[in-house]
Design a protein around this motif. Structure first.
Motif, PDB file in Angstrom:
ATOM      1  N   ARG A 268     -56.494 -36.956  -1.080  1.00  0.00           N
ATOM      2  CA  ARG A 268     -56.068 -36.933  -2.484  1.00  0.00           C
ATOM      3  C   ARG A 268     -54.605 -37.344  -2.595  1.00  0.00           C
ATOM      4  NH1 ARG A 268     -58.555 -36.463  -7.618  1.00  0.00           N
ATOM      5  NH2 ARG A 268     -57.139 -35.409  -9.071  1.00  0.00           N
ATOM      6  N   SER A 269     -53.786 -36.892  -1.658  1.00  0.00           N
ATOM      7  CA  SER A 269     -52.359 -37.239  -1.679  1.00  0.00           C
ATOM      8  C   SER A 269     -52.156 -38.739  -1.550  1.00  0.00           C
ATOM      9  CB  SER A 269     -51.617 -36.507  -0.561  1.00  0.00           C
ATOM     10  OG  SER A 269     -50.229 -36.753  -0.621  1.00  0.00           O
ATOM     11  N   ALA A 270     -53.000 -39.386  -0.740  1.00  0.00           N
ATOM     12  CA  ALA A 270     -52.896 -40.848  -0.603  1.00  0.00           C
ATOM     13  C   ALA A 270     -53.209 -41.530  -1.927  1.00  0.00           C
ATOM     14  CB  ALA A 270     -53.832 -41.339   0.492  1.00  0.00           C
ATOM     15  N   LEU A 271     -54.246 -41.033  -2.626  1.00  0.00           N
ATOM     16  CA  LEU A 271     -54.564 -41.577  -3.940  1.00  0.00           C
ATOM     17  C   LEU A 271     -53.416 -41.355  -4.915  1.00  0.00           C
ATOM     18  CD1 LEU A 271     -58.319 -40.592  -4.571  1.00  0.00           C
ATOM     19  CD2 LEU A 271     -57.360 -42.909  -4.535  1.00  0.00           C
ATOM     20  N   LEU A 272     -52.835 -40.160  -4.879  1.00  0.00           N
ATOM     21  CA  LEU A 272     -51.717 -39.859  -5.775  1.00  0.00           C
ATOM     22  C   LEU A 272     -50.487 -40.696  -5.439  1.00  0.00           C
ATOM     23  CD1 LEU A 272     -52.107 -35.977  -6.010  1.00  0.00           C
ATOM     24  CD2 LEU A 272     -52.382 -37.620  -7.884  1.00  0.00           C
ATOM     25  N   GLY A 273     -50.342 -41.070  -4.168  1.00  0.00           N
ATOM     26  CA  GLY A 273     -49.249 -41.968  -3.812  1.00  0.00           C
ATOM     27  C   GLY A 273     -49.392 -43.316  -4.496  1.00  0.00           C
ATOM     28  N   ASP A 274     -50.624 -43.830  -4.554  1.00  0.00           N
ATOM     29  CA  ASP A 274     -50.871 -45.077  -5.282  1.00  0.00           C
ATOM     30  C   ASP A 274     -50.594 -44.890  -6.774  1.00  0.00           C
ATOM     31  OD1 ASP A 274     -51.620 -46.360  -2.964  1.00  0.00           O
ATOM     32  OD2 ASP A 274     -53.764 -45.989  -3.249  1.00  0.00           O
ATOM     33  N   THR A 275     -51.032 -43.739  -7.306  1.00  0.00           N
ATOM     34  CA  THR A 275     -50.788 -43.461  -8.727  1.00  0.00           C
ATOM     35  C   THR A 275     -49.297 -43.451  -9.020  1.00  0.00           C
ATOM     36  OG1 THR A 275     -52.755 -42.033  -8.720  1.00  0.00           O
ATOM     37  CG2 THR A 275     -51.300 -41.894 -10.634  1.00  0.00           C
ATOM     38  N   GLN A 276     -48.542 -42.790  -8.152  1.00  0.00           N
ATOM     39  CA  GLN A 276     -47.096 -42.689  -8.350  1.00  0.00           C
ATOM     40  C   GLN A 276     -46.452 -44.068  -8.391  1.00  0.00           C
ATOM     41  OE1 GLN A 276     -45.118 -40.361  -5.334  1.00  0.00           O
ATOM     42  NE2 GLN A 276     -43.219 -40.217  -6.487  1.00  0.00           N
ATOM     43  N   ASP A 277     -46.838 -44.939  -7.471  1.00  0.00           N
ATOM     44  CA  ASP A 277     -46.267 -46.286  -7.435  1.00  0.00           C
ATOM     45  C   ASP A 277     -46.655 -47.083  -8.679  1.00  0.00           C
ATOM     46  OD1 ASP A 277     -45.150 -45.704  -5.003  1.00  0.00           O
ATOM     47  OD2 ASP A 277     -46.598 -46.836  -3.818  1.00  0.00           O
ATOM     48  N   HIS A 369     -45.720 -38.260  -3.322  1.00  0.00           N
ATOM     49  CA  HIS A 369     -46.902 -38.368  -2.458  1.00  0.00           C
ATOM     50  C   HIS A 369     -46.849 -39.651  -1.649  1.00  0.00           C
ATOM     51  CE1 HIS A 369     -49.231 -34.937  -3.986  1.00  0.00           C
ATOM     52  NE2 HIS A 369     -48.648 -35.189  -5.145  1.00  0.00           N
ATOM     53  N   PRO A 370     -47.217 -39.550  -0.355  1.00  0.00           N
ATOM     54  CA  PRO A 370     -47.433 -38.312   0.382  1.00  0.00           C
ATOM     55  C   PRO A 370     -46.149 -37.492   0.447  1.00  0.00           C
ATOM     56  CG  PRO A 370     -48.294 -40.201   1.583  1.00  0.00           C
ATOM     57  CD  PRO A 370     -47.448 -40.740   0.483  1.00  0.00           C
ATOM     58  N   PRO A 371     -46.257 -36.143   0.573  1.00  0.00           N
ATOM     59  CA  PRO A 371     -45.058 -35.296   0.583  1.00  0.00           C
ATOM     60  C   PRO A 371     -44.134 -35.654   1.739  1.00  0.00           C
ATOM     61  CG  PRO A 371     -47.040 -33.980   0.284  1.00  0.00           C
ATOM     62  CD  PRO A 371     -47.502 -35.361   0.656  1.00  0.00           C
ATOM     63  N   THR A 372     -42.836 -35.634   1.472  1.00  0.00           N
ATOM     64  CA  THR A 372     -41.854 -35.989   2.498  1.00  0.00           C
ATOM     65  C   THR A 372     -41.104 -34.791   3.044  1.00  0.00           C
ATOM     66  OG1 THR A 372     -40.112 -36.322   0.844  1.00  0.00           O
ATOM     67  CG2 THR A 372     -41.510 -38.218   1.382  1.00  0.00           C
ATOM     68  N   GLY A 373     -41.176 -33.658   2.345  1.00  0.00           N
ATOM     69  CA  GLY A 373     -40.394 -32.503   2.751  1.00  0.00           C
ATOM     70  C   GLY A 373     -38.973 -32.536   2.232  1.00  0.00           C
ATOM     71  N   ALA A 374     -38.588 -33.653   1.599  1.00  0.00           N
ATOM     72  CA  ALA A 374     -37.240 -33.764   1.037  1.00  0.00           C
ATOM     73  C   ALA A 374     -37.159 -32.958  -0.257  1.00  0.00           C
ATOM     74  CB  ALA A 374     -36.897 -35.216   0.770  1.00  0.00           C
ATOM     75  N   PRO A 375     -35.972 -32.507  -0.619  1.00  0.00           N
ATOM     76  CA  PRO A 375     -35.830 -31.779  -1.881  1.00  0.00           C
ATOM     77  C   PRO A 375     -36.135 -32.676  -3.077  1.00  0.00           C
ATOM     78  CG  PRO A 375     -33.675 -32.277  -0.935  1.00  0.00           C
ATOM     79  CD  PRO A 375     -34.693 -32.635   0.103  1.00  0.00           C
ATOM     80  N   ASN A 376     -36.527 -32.058  -4.180  1.00  0.00           N
ATOM     81  CA  ASN A 376     -36.806 -32.815  -5.404  1.00  0.00           C
ATOM     82  C   ASN A 376     -35.496 -33.154  -6.113  1.00  0.00           C
ATOM     83  OD1 ASN A 376     -39.660 -32.916  -5.333  1.00  0.00           O
ATOM     84  ND2 ASN A 376     -39.770 -30.781  -5.997  1.00  0.00           N
ATOM     85  N   ASP A 377     -34.723 -34.016  -5.482  1.00  0.00           N
ATOM     86  CA  ASP A 377     -33.408 -34.387  -6.002  1.00  0.00           C
ATOM     87  C   ASP A 377     -33.560 -35.586  -6.934  1.00  0.00           C
ATOM     88  OD1 ASP A 377     -30.803 -35.014  -6.509  1.00  0.00           O
ATOM     89  OD2 ASP A 377     -30.269 -35.511  -4.438  1.00  0.00           O
TER      90      ASP A 377
END
Length: 754
Positions: A268-277, A369-377
């Motif tokens: 699902r995260s991979a799909l959401l990564g496409d959505t985000q882009d 997505h995919p999550p990077t672990g970086a802060p939501n800056d």
């Protein structure tokens, strides 16, 4: 299914042309029946007579209605026929244009010894039968030439697919009702594409408005992604979609979809990564609309930046609007005015908050997505958007925030972000405790100083044709001067993980001004006519200050990848500067000598950095020293091309994935490279794909040491091309050695190898 090269080339368009002619004839005949012609009554006249007749009895109810409905059907049929004709006409002209463009592209590639396969890939030719020895093979194309052909062919195929898709959908819509011609007329493919975009926007906006977007199945999300991918460049879709959601609605949508309760799995995260882009590029496109509705959307998003969005059906705080919006700014080119207003509000909100950014942006919602672990800056996402908009980025770094009635002190945006002064940003740390986001800062600085997006596939230097162009160039070099001044030590650079590669590309892109700055030994530049040698006025070069430039180059040379990038760019520029002198032999030599100074500085700085790093490890130090000349082979196979722009430029190898444009000292498009030496130099660079390996320089007098060889390559190539021999070459080598040593002394502050 996407068209292949062979399918488009072999496409028989004669049948489509016949259909265009037939439907044109049909439309004219139906129009004549609807309106009448040559004195004959048509459906319109029949309708008028029926409405004006004195009907009575059953005819008043049945007969009149039948006649008027029939007359209307004739009009609708004529309209439908015109619509079908318009769609077929535009489809035929579009596909013909795409087919011709592809045939031309393939023929041009063939002339340049490049084979285009059925999938659009570009390949070098196979060796002719009987050819075995490498030296007997025909010279192949460069990697850059292959990539350029592939991109050109891919664009043609993509446009042909779009023409086919829009036409097919428009025809299906016109034929939807087998017994009714009613419907709005279609003026052509452009009109059809706009309607399709608006319809798709309305469909998905309505679906989103129902809520529960987190419950969409993977198939539903996949269809949404497909729509965004197809329509993200269609302004009729992008604006209608954004406006229908509204500013806050857009933020709520991504918050709910991206970060549902319980999280999502990797698929699902991979799909959401496409959505985000795709959503990022969709919204970026929408911001270029100047309609009142989009102006309201922009204001709505910005005003919601400081608002919490906990998510549908949830309580608590949640991420700020700024965090959500910035997570959707990694792709696409957002409109400059919107970026200015958004950035100003973001920086001021952050500076007013009574805690560091790590606290302000502490929300753990999964927005990337995919999550990077970086802060939501949100500053990171905003700076990434600036990295795709050079004009907005340059403006941002030349402005400041604060100074208003609320007591917020005025602070320069550049100083605040790079850490220059007292009121500076504390960048949020990642999971390893190191600050995160400086790579995005570097991307924004790249676009601001170089004038093109940091990840541009085919970067081209901005022109210098108008007063506005020159003003922008001077603003870019002024900002570059501030960068050179600030990043004057390896410690400063290394304290900002991720910024180094961008600084190296900035140095490569301004290597002309860097070389100009260093050609001023003891303040002698004016007397030696430095301006004339470098064409400082025509190229709008800037003097960054010799001390600052030495420190900046020394800091970059402390690490191998940035040393490689700047060294490669420096040699490309030096070769071009020599070529720019035409048949002025002494000036060409002086230009080459100026380049050896910079090479000496870079080589000494790199050697000294290795000496410090491995002071107690002799074997490891020697291995690293052996790698110092690797940029020569590192450049083998890299893409090199003469690019038309403000001048010409060479795309040289660089740290990271992005291409780097090293400016050339002449404009090939203006015929400045017509002398035998200039032509020889460009041919030499292109033929070897900037190949400075030992094999590639065997035809040029080689020096023994790697660093000296690097510095001497352009000069010795010039000597060979101009038949300079014996004593003449010895005098060139002596002068070059002096200049190389002069550059080395600039950097030799504490040589730990001794």
């Amino acid at each position: 299914m996407a068209l292949t090269v062979r399918q488009l080339l072999d496409l028989q368009l004669g049948g489509l042309k016949s259909a265009v002619d037939d439907w044109g004839s049909m439309a004219r005949r139906l129009r004549a029946l609807a309106t009448g012609t040559d004195g004959d009554a048509g459906a319109e006249q029949l309708d008028a007579r029926a409405r004006g007749a004195d009907w009575s009895g059953v005819n008043a109810d049945v007969g009149r209605g039948f006649v008027t409905r029939t007359a209307a059907e004739f009009n609708d049929a004529a309209t439908a026929a015109r619509s079908v004709h318009a769609v077929l006409r535009d489809a035929h002209s579009g596909l013909t244009r795409h087919q011709d463009a592809l045939a031309s592209a393939v023929a041009d590639a063939t002339r340049r010894n490049i084979h285009v396969n059925d999938k659009g890939g570009a390949q070098p030719p196979s060796a002719p039968p009987g050819v075995v020895a490498q030296e007997d093979r025909p010279e192949g194309p460069t990697k850059n030439e292959l990539a350029a052909v592939e991109q050109h062919v891919a664009r043609i195929l993509r446009e042909a697919d779009e023409t086919d898709r829009v036409a097919a959908r428009a025809l299906r819509a016109l034929a939807r009702d087998r017994h009714d011609f009613a419907g709005r007329p279609v003026a052509g493919l452009k009109d059809a594409a706009a309607r399709q975009g608006a319809a798709d926007a309305a469909y998905w906006a309505e679906k989103i408005a129902r809520g529960d977007v987190a419950d969409w199945s993977d198939d539903e999300l996949g269809r949404f992604n497909e729509t965004l991918a197809l329509q993200r460049g269609n302004s009729a879709f992008t604006e209608a979609f954004a406006v229908a959601l509204g500013g806050r609605g857009t933020l709520e949508f991504w918050r709910d979809l991206a970060s549902p309760e319980g999280g999502v799995d990797s698929a699902r995260s991979a799909l959401l990564g496409d959505t985000q882009d795709h959503l990022s590029m969709t919204l970026a496109s929408a911001t270029h609309s100047e309609s009142p509705a989009m102006d309201a959307w922009k204001r709505d998003v910005i005003s919601a930046g400081g608002t919490y969005f906990p998510g549908e059906g949830r309580t608590g705080t949640g991420p700020y609007g700024f965090q959500i919006m910035s997570s959707l700014m990694n792709k696409g080119k957002y409109e400059s005015g919107y970026l200015h207003d958004y950035g100003e509000e973001l920086v001021e909100f952050e500076r007013r908050y009574p805690a560091d950014p790590e606290v302000v942006w502490r929300s753990r919602a999964t927005l990337d997505h995919p999550p990077t672990g970086a802060p939501n800056d949100p500053m990171a996402g905003y700076l990434e958007a600036l990295g795709h908009n050079p004009e907005a980025s340059l403006r941002f770094f030349n402005e400041s925030t604060g100074g208003g009635r609320d007591g917020l002190a005025r602070t320069d945006n550049f100083d605040y972000l790079v850490g220059n002064g007292d009121d500076v940003r504390a960048w949020p740390p990642g999971e390893d405790g190191e600050p995160v986001g400086h790579d995005n800062l570097g991307h924004a600085l790249e676009s601001a100083t170089l004038g093109y997006a940091y990840d541009a596939r085919n970067p081209t230097p901005p022109p210098l044709d108008s007063a506005a162009d020159i003003e922008a160039r001077e603003a870019r070099t002024a900002l570059t001067s501030r960068i050179v001044d600030h990043y004057g030590s390896a410690e400063t650079i290394d304290a900002q993980p991720g910024v180094r590669d961008s600084l190296a590309r900035i140095a490569a892109g301004h290597v002309d001004s860097i070389s100009y700055t260093m050609a001023n030994f003891g303040g002698s530049g004016e007397l030696t006519d430095r301006d004339g040698l470098f064409d400082a006025e025509g190229r709008r070069l800037a003097d960054f200050g010799q001390s600052d430039t030495v420190n900046f180059l020394t800091a970059l040379a402390s690490e191998k990848s940035s040393y490689d990038t700047v060294s490669a760019a420096q040699q490309a520029y030096t070769s071009s500067l020599m070529a720019a002198q035409g048949n002025r032999h002494d000036d060409a030599i002086d230009a080459g000598m100026a380049g050896t100074v910079v090479h000496g500085l870079l080589d000494e700085a790199r050697t000294e950095a290795i000496g410090k790093q491995y002071a107690d490890e002799a074997d490891e130090r020697n291995r690293e020293l052996e790698k110092q000349g690797e940029w020569r082979s590192y450049a083998v196979g890299a893409s090199v091309a003469v690019v038309a722009g403000a001048g010409a430029a060479l795309v040289v190898p660089a740290a990271g994935a992005a291409a780097v444009v090293a400016p050339l000292a002449f404009d090939a498009s203006q015929g400045a490279a017509e002398t035998a030496w200039a032509t020889n130099t460009i041919d030499w660079l292109n033929a070897r794909e900037y190949d400075n390996s030992q094999e590639a320089t065997e035809g040029i007098q080689r020096a023994q040491r790697e660093g000296e060889n690097n510095a001497m390559a352009s000069i010795l190539n010039y000597a060979e091309a101009n038949n300079v021999k014996g004593d003449g070459v010895r005098r060139l080598v002596e002068r070059a050695a002096e200049n190389y040593g002069q550059g080395a002394r600039y950097a030799d502050t504490q040589n730990s190898r001794k």
